[in-house]
Design an enzyme around this catalytic site. Structure first.
Site, mmCIF file in Angstrom:
data_model
loop_
_atom_site.group_PDB
_atom_site.id
_atom_site.type_symbol
_atom_site.label_atom_id
_atom_site.label_comp_id
_atom_site.label_asym_id
_atom_site.label_seq_id
_atom_site.Cartn_x
_atom_site.Cartn_y
_atom_site.Cartn_z
ATOM 1 N N LYS A 270 0.837 -1.209 0.000
ATOM 2 C CA LYS A 270 0.000 0.000 0.000
ATOM 3 C C LYS A 270 0.866 1.251 0.000
ATOM 4 O O LYS A 270 0.559 2.226 -0.675
ATOM 5 C CB LYS A 270 -0.955 -0.008 1.191
ATOM 6 C CG LYS A 270 -2.048 -1.045 0.982
ATOM 7 C CD LYS A 270 -3.244 -0.871 1.865
ATOM 8 C CE LYS A 270 -4.339 -1.840 1.458
ATOM 9 N NZ LYS A 270 -4.978 -2.524 2.563
ATOM 10 N N LYS B 200 -7.714 -9.350 -11.483
ATOM 11 C CA LYS B 200 -8.406 -9.987 -10.358
ATOM 12 C C LYS B 200 -9.693 -9.208 -10.057
ATOM 13 O O LYS B 200 -9.658 -7.979 -9.999
ATOM 14 C CB LYS B 200 -7.477 -9.959 -9.135
ATOM 15 C CG LYS B 200 -8.146 -10.373 -7.848
ATOM 16 C CD LYS B 200 -7.256 -10.086 -6.634
ATOM 17 C CE LYS B 200 -7.940 -10.368 -5.347
ATOM 18 N NZ LYS B 200 -8.374 -9.542 -4.395
ATOM 19 N N LYS C 252 -13.175 -5.120 -5.427
ATOM 20 C CA LYS C 252 -13.941 -3.884 -5.200
ATOM 21 C C LYS C 252 -13.091 -2.668 -5.568
ATOM 22 O O LYS C 252 -13.602 -1.656 -6.006
ATOM 23 C CB LYS C 252 -14.336 -3.780 -3.731
ATOM 24 C CG LYS C 252 -15.397 -4.765 -3.313
ATOM 25 C CD LYS C 252 -15.442 -4.836 -1.783
ATOM 26 C CE LYS C 252 -15.610 -6.246 -1.283
ATOM 27 N NZ LYS C 252 -14.838 -6.560 -0.076
HETATM 28 P P1 ADP Z 1 -11.675 -7.118 -2.566
HETATM 29 O O1 ADP Z 1 -10.387 -7.364 -3.310
HETATM 30 O O2 ADP Z 1 -12.846 -7.089 -3.490
HETATM 31 O O3 ADP Z 1 -11.607 -5.897 -1.660
HETATM 32 P P2 ADP Z 1 -11.366 -8.605 -0.135
HETATM 33 O O4 ADP Z 1 -9.898 -8.335 -0.113
HETATM 34 O O5 ADP Z 1 -12.256 -7.899 0.829
HETATM 35 O O6 ADP Z 1 -11.897 -8.363 -1.634
HETATM 36 O O7 ADP Z 1 -11.572 -10.162 -0.011
HETATM 37 C C1 ADP Z 1 -12.507 -10.819 0.810
HETATM 38 C C2 ADP Z 1 -12.345 -12.311 0.588
HETATM 39 O O8 ADP Z 1 -12.685 -12.683 -0.769
HETATM 40 C C3 ADP Z 1 -10.893 -12.772 0.803
HETATM 41 O O9 ADP Z 1 -10.912 -14.019 1.480
HETATM 42 C C4 ADP Z 1 -10.337 -12.933 -0.603
HETATM 43 O O10 ADP Z 1 -9.321 -13.921 -0.674
HETATM 44 C C5 ADP Z 1 -11.578 -13.313 -1.414
HETATM 45 N N1 ADP Z 1 -11.478 -12.763 -2.793
HETATM 46 C C6 ADP Z 1 -11.564 -11.461 -3.126
HETATM 47 N N2 ADP Z 1 -11.459 -11.281 -4.466
HETATM 48 C C7 ADP Z 1 -11.282 -12.519 -4.993
HETATM 49 C C8 ADP Z 1 -11.102 -13.015 -6.341
HETATM 50 N N3 ADP Z 1 -11.098 -12.208 -7.404
HETATM 51 N N4 ADP Z 1 -10.952 -14.346 -6.519
HETATM 52 C C9 ADP Z 1 -10.965 -15.182 -5.448
HETATM 53 N N5 ADP Z 1 -11.133 -14.782 -4.158
HETATM 54 C C10 ADP Z 1 -11.288 -13.481 -3.923
#
Ligand code: ADP
Ligand code: TRP
Length: 321
Positions: free
Chosen positions: A110, A189, A192
């Site tokens: 970050k 990937k 959000k």
């Molecule tokens: P984001 O990247 O959308 O902010 P988070 O980091 O809050 O998502 O992830 C919440 C959960 O969902 C975590 O356990 C993460 O490993 C899983 N996750 C998030 N995005 C993906 C993805 N594109 N593919 C697989 N798992 C994901």
């Protein structure tokens, strides 16, 4: 087995979250004692809009309930409703070496991206360690990106126990073997933070529109295509039955099938997959008081466990227990 995991309320949940984490969280309920929470204290480290933080916490909870959270069995709460966790965070902070946190890659990433870090972001892994340790968690199912945070938790727990006696339970990480990383509509990937998501409960028309926008290469309809390099196919794998998937695989390789046709089918399958949960999700949207009640009841059950651990810890370090 006592299982614990947290999810940040940072926006509407998407199918990457579902296939990467939520589905496993829900499945684990059958044979385990599950503790899941909305990590709103953690979300504060990225300075969210207050109204959005509040609304997202309820939305994420409603999504979990609609998708099969067993509210009688599983303890589900909002992290900030059990503030004892911040007290444990302080106590653990006082035995956590700076170097351990300086090595954390999610923090370093970050900062490398140009974010000006606050102290909360630096201390994020200590709060996460407190989350895990205060509930005597044995297993913590997380995505691969969280592996280091579990190692930090174990490191802190070992230091604590070496100094004060066997007080804290050492957790094991359990890396969720998801269907690999779920790609977003731009091929990166799904996240959000990239604005490339397909939300689980997106209105059906909008969902179809997004699917039709998924980035593909420009191979003409009549030519053979490689399914393993296609974002649409990667998503199809999540929702199509094996026989149907094999048919699409052949069609790709044979040529004569355009991406438009696959996208249409994918949109249909995604809508079908989440259809059984939509009605329930819509009911919950109209009944946020009930969602709030689930969180409150969860916080009472979680709080009882947290207070016991904290009392043990307080006595061990020489505070009034
Ligand atoms: P984001 O990247 O959308 O902010 P988070 O980091 O809050 O998502 O992830 C919440 C959960 O969902 C975590 O356990 C993460 O490993 C899983 N996750 C998030 N995005 C993906 C993805 N594109 N593919 C697989 N798992 C994901
Ligand atoms: N840091 C986790 C994430 O971003 C969320 C989280 C907070 C968590 N506390 C936790 C996950 C404790 C597992 C256990 O995904």
């Amino acid at each position: 087995m006592r299982i614990l995991s947290g999810i940040q309320p940072s926006g509407k949940l998407h199918i990457g979250n579902y296939f990467g984490a939520m589905r496993q969280h829900i499945e684990l309920q059958a044979e385990n004692e599950c503790f899941y929470f909305i990590a709103d204290f953690h979300a504060l480290t990225s300075s969210p809009d207050p109204a959005k933080l509040k609304a997202n916490s309820l939305d994420v909870t409603a999504d979990y309930i609609a998708l099969g959270l067993d509210t009688d069995k599983t303890v589900f709460w909002r992290q900030s409703d059990v503030p004892e966790v911040t007290e444990l965070t302080w106590i653990l902070s006082c035995i956590t070496p700076m170097g351990l946190l300086q090595r954390c890659t999610s923090y370093k990433d970050k900062v490398a991206q140009g974010l000006s870090p606050n102290h909360g972001l630096f201390a994020y892994p200590v709060l996460q360690a407190a989350d895990i340790l205060i509930y005597d968690s044995e297993l913590v199912p997380v995505g691969a990106d969280q592996k280091q945070h579990i190692e930090v938790t174990r490191d802190i727990a070992v230091r604590f126990n070496n100094k004060f006696g066997e007080i804290l339970v050492l957790p094991k990480e359990h890396i969720i073997e998801s269907v690999a990383v779920v790609p977003g509509i731009d091929g990166r990937k799904m996240s959000k933070s990239y604005d490339n998501t397909i939300e689980i409960f997106e209105p059906e028309k909008q969902l179809t529109k997004k699917v039709m926008k998924i980035v593909t290469d420009s191979t003409p309809v009549e030519e053979p295509k490689d399914p393993d390099k296609c974002n649409v196919f990667a998503l199809l794998k999540l929702v199509a039955e094996p026989e149907e998937l094999a048919e699409w695989d052949q069609k790709y390789r044979a040529g004569g099938t355009g991406y438009g046709a696959v996208k249409k089918r994918l949109a249909g399958l995604l809508i079908e997959y989440f259809k059984p949960y939509r009605q329930k999700r819509a009911e919950l949207a109209d009944n946020l008081d009930y969602v709030e009640q689930v969180l409150k009841a969860g916080a009472e059950r979680a709080g009882a466990v947290a207070r016991q651990t904290l009392s043990r810890v307080r006595r061990a370090v020489g505070l009034r227990g």
